[in-house]
Scaffold this motif. Structure first.
Motif, PDB file in Angstrom:
ATOM      1  N   ALA A   1      44.451  44.955  52.162  1.00 40.02           N
ATOM      2  CA  ALA A   1      44.467  43.636  51.536  1.00 40.02           C
ATOM      3  C   ALA A   1      43.209  42.850  51.879  1.00 40.02           C
ATOM      4  N   THR A   2      42.762  42.944  53.122  1.00 40.51           N
ATOM      5  CA  THR A   2      41.548  42.246  53.539  1.00 40.51           C
ATOM      6  C   THR A   2      40.334  42.771  52.787  1.00 40.51           C
TER       7      THR A   2
ATOM      8  N   GLY B   1      40.219  44.212  49.866  1.00 35.37           N
ATOM      9  CA  GLY B   1      40.239  43.796  48.468  1.00 35.37           C
ATOM     10  C   GLY B   1      39.639  42.414  48.277  1.00 35.37           C
ATOM     11  N   GLY B   2      40.046  41.470  49.121  1.00 35.01           N
ATOM     12  CA  GLY B   2      39.483  40.125  49.041  1.00 35.01           C
ATOM     13  C   GLY B   2      38.006  40.099  49.368  1.00 35.01           C
TER      14      GLY B   2
ATOM     15  N   VAL C   1      38.148  48.096  44.970  1.00 40.88           N
ATOM     16  CA  VAL C   1      39.480  47.485  44.895  1.00 40.88           C
ATOM     17  C   VAL C   1      40.499  48.503  44.385  1.00 40.88           C
TER      18      VAL C   1
ATOM     19  N   VAL D   1      50.446  39.894  53.027  1.00 42.20           N
ATOM     20  CA  VAL D   1      49.434  40.536  52.192  1.00 42.20           C
ATOM     21  C   VAL D   1      48.527  39.497  51.533  1.00 42.20           C
ATOM     22  N   LEU D   2      49.118  38.423  51.014  1.00 40.15           N
ATOM     23  CA  LEU D   2      48.300  37.375  50.402  1.00 40.15           C
ATOM     24  C   LEU D   2      47.406  36.694  51.430  1.00 40.15           C
TER      25      LEU D   2
ATOM     26  N   PHE E   1      44.531  39.024  52.101  1.00 44.98           N
ATOM     27  CA  PHE E   1      43.589  39.003  50.977  1.00 44.98           C
ATOM     28  C   PHE E   1      42.708  37.760  51.040  1.00 44.98           C
TER      29      PHE E   1
ATOM     30  N   GLY F   1      40.203  38.055  53.775  1.00 47.69           N
ATOM     31  CA  GLY F   1      39.134  38.954  53.376  1.00 47.69           C
ATOM     32  C   GLY F   1      38.077  38.241  52.546  1.00 47.69           C
TER      33      GLY F   1
END
Length: 329
Positions: A112-113, A115-116, A149, A173-174, A177, A180
């Motif tokens: 998740a990190t 991806g952000g 991603v 998870v949010l 993200f 990140g």
């Protein structure tokens, strides 16, 4: 000169790879510590120990002088005041680690990190937030970020099933993200600060000071309401997250100057994923999640990092050619 530049590039790539591995290891250490003492106390221990280690350097007049350059740069306008607050992102990263890793595991947290971070790095490089000049959004760079991603998304859904960690909690998870995305900004700001201090350790001290203040600010009330830790018997190896953070920040502040935020971020993605796999394989609770799907996701991510590296080298060659003045007629 060309040989020296190539050597610096190789060292910067190695530093980027090492920072990714350290972030994965730090996530495991801080997550394990949080299981015993709680989230915010673990974050305080991690950042506080890192700040203590770096503060030892303040006995040297040279180190204090390099830190003083930051305030001079802010007063003169060379640095904006908000560009010295990269440590806020670092504090939030560690705080999120201690909350999310016990819930979703190292690999899921890093996925998740990452991806952000991959998405944010595109905009960070485009806006020129780091010390390097702004880089236009080329098709290859956009494709590399999207591919990264996609790779982490494939890895994130590995080990499915109603009881698997792929059924991730939405909130952690949010948060990962979002952290990140802030991490890419932190890397850019640290690169700018490091051009002023000329010393990654001084940049790291500033990060740990602002990050520690952030964690105390947001964590004091929750810890007071919960009554604080009841146990302090975490394994000895779980207490070393702060040292990982010290090395991570110092290497980041130096390497991002030579690679750019996007390339640096994608290289660290590769090592983060690889290290997370090793950590999950060594943990009986997560070992069965490492299968063909997760390895496929990691491979895709590595290919994306390679594509970004090739695009970055091409952009630097073009920039050097454009910077060469035309010969007089």
């Amino acid at each position: 000169m060309h040989t020296e530049s190539a050597r610096t590039q190789v060292l910067a790539l190695a530093a980027a790879f090492a920072t990714g591995a350290l972030l994965a290891l730090q996530s495991r250490l801080n997550g394990r510590l949080a299981e015993t003492v709680g989230g915010f106390p673990a974050a305080w221990v991690s950042f506080g120990s890192g700040l203590l280690i770096l503060s030892v350097l303040l006995v040297r007049a040279e180190h204090r002088s390099r830190l003083g350059r930051v305030w001079v740069a802010v007063r003169s306008g060379r640095l904006r005041w908000w560009q010295v607050l990269g440590g806020v992102s670092g504090g939030l990263l560690v705080g999120t680690q201690t909350y999310a890793v016990p819930l979703v595991g190292v690999a899921a947290f890093l996925i998740a990190t990452i991806g952000g971070q991959a998405l944010s790095a595109l905009l960070v490089d485009r806006q020129g937030l780091g010390p390097a000049p702004a880089v236009p959004l080329s098709g290859v760079r956009i494709a590399a970020a999207i591919t990264a991603v996609a790779g982490v998304a494939i890895a994130a859904t590995a080990g499915g099933g109603s009881g698997g960690r792929a059924t991730l909690g939405l909130v952690p998870v949010l948060l990962a993200f979002g952290v990140g995305m802030l991490l890419a900004v932190q890397q850019a700001f640290n690169g700018r600060v490091n051009t002023v201090t000329g010393a990654p350790t001084a940049t790291a001290w500033l990060n740990f000071a602002t990050g520690s203040a952030t964690l105390v600010l947001v964590g004091t009330v929750p810890v007071a309401l919960s009554g604080g830790p009841e146990r302090w018997d975490a394994p000895a190896w779980a207490w070393w997250g702060g040292l990982c953070g010290v090395v991570f920040i110092a290497l980041t502040a130096w390497a991002v100057q030579h690679l750019g935020v996007l390339l640096f971020g994608l290289v660290t993605i590769t090592s983060q994923m690889a290290t997370a796999l090793v950590l999950d394989l060594g943990n009986p609770a997560t070992r069965d999640q490492v299968g063909a799907q997760m390895l496929t996701g990691v491979a895709i991510t590595v290919l994306a990092a390679g594509a970004a590296a090739a695009a970055a080298q091409s952009d630097r060659r073009s920039a050097r050619r454009s910077a060469v003045p035309a010969s007089p007629a």
